[in-house]
Scaffold this active site. Structure first.
Site, PDB file in Angstrom:
ATOM      1  N   LYS A  52      83.596  15.213  -3.760  1.00  9.02           N
ATOM      2  CA  LYS A  52      83.278  14.425  -2.553  1.00  9.02           C
ATOM      3  C   LYS A  52      83.572  12.956  -2.822  1.00  9.02           C
ATOM      4  O   LYS A  52      84.127  12.251  -1.971  1.00  9.02           O
ATOM      5  CB  LYS A  52      81.803  14.616  -2.173  1.00  9.02           C
ATOM      6  CG  LYS A  52      81.516  16.016  -1.644  1.00  9.02           C
ATOM      7  CD  LYS A  52      80.041  16.289  -1.413  1.00  9.02           C
ATOM      8  CE  LYS A  52      79.844  17.757  -1.035  1.00  9.02           C
ATOM      9  NZ  LYS A  52      78.494  18.120  -0.676  1.00  9.02           N
ATOM     10  N   GLN A  96      72.614  16.693  -2.298  1.00 13.18           N
ATOM     11  CA  GLN A  96      73.328  17.894  -2.730  1.00 13.18           C
ATOM     12  C   GLN A  96      72.354  19.052  -2.930  1.00 13.18           C
ATOM     13  O   GLN A  96      71.290  18.893  -3.533  1.00 13.18           O
ATOM     14  CB  GLN A  96      74.097  17.588  -4.039  1.00 13.18           C
ATOM     15  CG  GLN A  96      75.009  18.697  -4.507  1.00 13.18           C
ATOM     16  CD  GLN A  96      76.129  19.034  -3.508  1.00 13.18           C
ATOM     17  OE1 GLN A  96      76.618  18.158  -2.797  1.00 13.18           O
ATOM     18  NE2 GLN A  96      76.516  20.286  -3.452  1.00 13.18           N
ATOM     19  N   ASP A 121      75.719  15.895   6.520  1.00 15.43           N
ATOM     20  CA  ASP A 121      75.792  17.345   6.288  1.00 15.43           C
ATOM     21  C   ASP A 121      75.498  18.120   7.573  1.00 15.43           C
ATOM     22  O   ASP A 121      75.735  19.328   7.629  1.00 15.43           O
ATOM     23  CB  ASP A 121      74.759  17.757   5.226  1.00 15.43           C
ATOM     24  CG  ASP A 121      75.362  17.829   3.822  1.00 15.43           C
ATOM     25  OD1 ASP A 121      76.555  18.173   3.713  1.00 15.43           O
ATOM     26  OD2 ASP A 121      74.630  17.567   2.852  1.00 15.43           O
TER      27      ASP A 121
HETATM   28  N1  LIG Z   1      74.426  18.929   0.602  1.00 17.47           N
HETATM   29  C1  LIG Z   1      75.206  20.017   0.536  1.00 17.47           C
HETATM   30  N2  LIG Z   1      75.014  20.904  -0.440  1.00 17.47           N
HETATM   31  C2  LIG Z   1      75.822  22.024  -0.482  1.00 17.47           C
HETATM   32  C3  LIG Z   1      76.873  22.215   0.445  1.00 17.47           C
HETATM   33  C4  LIG Z   1      77.040  21.253   1.458  1.00 17.47           C
HETATM   34  O1  LIG Z   1      77.926  21.358   2.353  1.00 17.47           O
HETATM   35  N3  LIG Z   1      76.198  20.161   1.462  1.00 17.47           N
HETATM   36  N4  LIG Z   1      77.754  23.298   0.310  1.00 17.47           N
HETATM   37  C5  LIG Z   1      77.787  24.031  -0.943  1.00 17.47           C
HETATM   38  C6  LIG Z   1      78.574  23.380  -2.047  1.00 17.47           C
HETATM   39  N5  LIG Z   1      79.747  22.594  -1.643  1.00 17.47           N
HETATM   40  C7  LIG Z   1      79.569  21.344  -1.191  1.00 17.47           C
HETATM   41  O2  LIG Z   1      78.602  20.685  -1.431  1.00 17.47           O
HETATM   42  C8  LIG Z   1      81.083  23.036  -1.864  1.00 17.47           C
HETATM   43  C9  LIG Z   1      81.350  24.289  -2.318  1.00 17.47           C
HETATM   44  C10 LIG Z   1      82.679  24.657  -2.624  1.00 17.47           C
HETATM   45  C11 LIG Z   1      83.718  23.752  -2.475  1.00 17.47           C
HETATM   46  C12 LIG Z   1      85.106  24.045  -2.879  1.00 17.47           C
HETATM   47  O3  LIG Z   1      85.943  23.171  -2.827  1.00 17.47           O
HETATM   48  N6  LIG Z   1      85.407  25.227  -3.334  1.00 17.47           N
HETATM   49  C13 LIG Z   1      86.701  25.483  -3.852  1.00 17.47           C
HETATM   50  C14 LIG Z   1      86.578  25.988  -5.258  1.00 17.47           C
HETATM   51  C15 LIG Z   1      85.972  24.962  -6.174  1.00 17.47           C
HETATM   52  C16 LIG Z   1      85.670  25.534  -7.550  1.00 17.47           C
HETATM   53  O4  LIG Z   1      86.599  25.928  -8.238  1.00 17.47           O
HETATM   54  O5  LIG Z   1      84.474  25.536  -7.921  1.00 17.47           O
HETATM   55  C17 LIG Z   1      87.399  26.531  -3.026  1.00 17.47           C
HETATM   56  O6  LIG Z   1      86.731  27.267  -2.280  1.00 17.47           O
HETATM   57  O7  LIG Z   1      88.598  26.569  -3.125  1.00 17.47           O
HETATM   58  C18 LIG Z   1      83.438  22.513  -2.006  1.00 17.47           C
HETATM   59  C19 LIG Z   1      82.137  22.146  -1.711  1.00 17.47           C
HETATM   60  C20 LIG Z   1      76.356  24.182  -1.443  1.00 17.47           C
HETATM   61  N7  LIG Z   1      75.659  22.938  -1.478  1.00 17.47           N
END
Ligand SMILES: Nc1nc2c(c(=O)[nH]1)N[C@@H](CN(C=O)c1ccc(C(=O)N[C@@H](CCC(=O)O)C(=O)O)cc1)CN2
Length: 288
Positions: A52, A96, A121
């Protein structure tokens, strides 16, 4: 073989638009600023927070990293949020998730403490209520990213039967409302749904958000359907898979998102868009 909907391509487009909006805001004297609060040292959360902040840097958004120890008291966390709410130079605030064990019971209270105008969020009850009513507000990033991707990919939503597997507050429920807002016919399935495979097979758009590796198998997919995989399941230290049996389902589906490289990337891109929206709204209400 299904069309692969690459998160990278769509995220780039969304970030490009957000970057232009950041430049416009800066020209008006507003420098968008996001405060990211992370409590504890969950390795996956640290990666997401880094991503982020990297996206903020790319787009010229200021990002503050507020890292607190896992044993932070609820009162301390609330005090930090209050200070960020009162700071007119901060436009977006996110905490987060998940919070560490000791704070998990207070998650709702913590999220409700964030000023809804700064809630990038889209988790605050005011923003959830606005979503349900179809009123303007900040929308949750992952489901909003899925919708934007369908629009950019030219996949029709209006009149489509969308089946969502999973009813979480972060993905399943808001996804249902966003699809309904765009005139899809929506079915939300969950652990008590009967004949789930048969219901899923009715879907023109199938969204999997259950958190179980390979849960959606080829026999649950209508030929030509669009399959969106929101699952993030770490099955080994370096192996991430979604909720969909990708290889088998991509033989049947018309379009499919991969994991990794799918909707996760859109989550971060939509966050940037929400920061831009919050910067406009907060500046209007607090002054530049
Ligand atoms: N405050 C928040 N917490 C959480 C959120 C959120 O939207 N706000 N969502 C999830 C975690 N998350 C962002 O925070 C998130 C999860 C996955 C990815 C992502 O880019 N995934 C990639 C793979 C990344 C990897 O290899 O680990 C993909 O799908 O290609 C981005 C953000 C829970 N907590």
């Amino acid at each position: 073989m299904a069309r692969i909907l690459s998160g990278k391509e769509f995220a780039a487009k969304i970030k490009e638009d957000a970057g232009r909006a950041v430049a416009e805001l800066k020209a008006e004297g507003v420098h968008p600023r996001l405060a990211v609060v992370i409590v504890g040292a969950d390795p996956a959360s640290e990666v997401y927070v880094r991503n982020k902040q990297k996206a903020c840097a790319e787009l010229g958004i200021i990002s503050d990293h507020i890292a607190l120890p896992a044993d932070t008291a609820k009162e301390e966390l609330i005090t930090r949020i209050d200070a960020l709410n009162a700071d007119a130079s901060v436009h977006g605030i996110l905490v987060q998730l998940p919070l560490p064990e000791g704070l998990r019971a207070y998650e709702e209270e913590v999220l409700e403490r964030i000023d809804p105008r700064k809630d990038v969020d889209g988790f605050h009850p005011v923003n959830v209520g606005r979503l349900v009513l179809g009123a303007p507000g900040l929308r949750p990033c992952t489901p909003a990213g899925c919708i934007r991707m369908l629009e950019l990919a030219g996949i029709p939503i209006e009149g489509a039967h969308a089946v969502i597997i999973g009813r979480s507050n972060i993905v399943g429920k808001p996804m249902g409302h966003l699809l309904l807002e765009r005139n899809a016919t929506v079915t939300v399935c969950h652990s008590r749904t009967q004949n789930l495979a048969a219901v899923a097979r009715e879907a023109d758009i199938l969204v999997a958000a259950v958190g179980r590796p390979g849960f959606v198998t080829a026999d649950m997919v209508k030929p030509g359907a669009t399959v969106i995989d929101v699952g993030i399941n770490r099955i080994a230290p370096k192996k991430l898979v979604g909720d969909v049996d990708f290889n088998a389902v991509s033989e049947i589906a018309g379009a499919i998102t991969p994991v990794p490289g799918g909707v996760g990337l859109l989550t971060v891109a939509m966050l940037m868009q929400n920061v831009v929206q919050a910067a406009r709204d907060v500046t209007r209400d607090f002054g530049a």
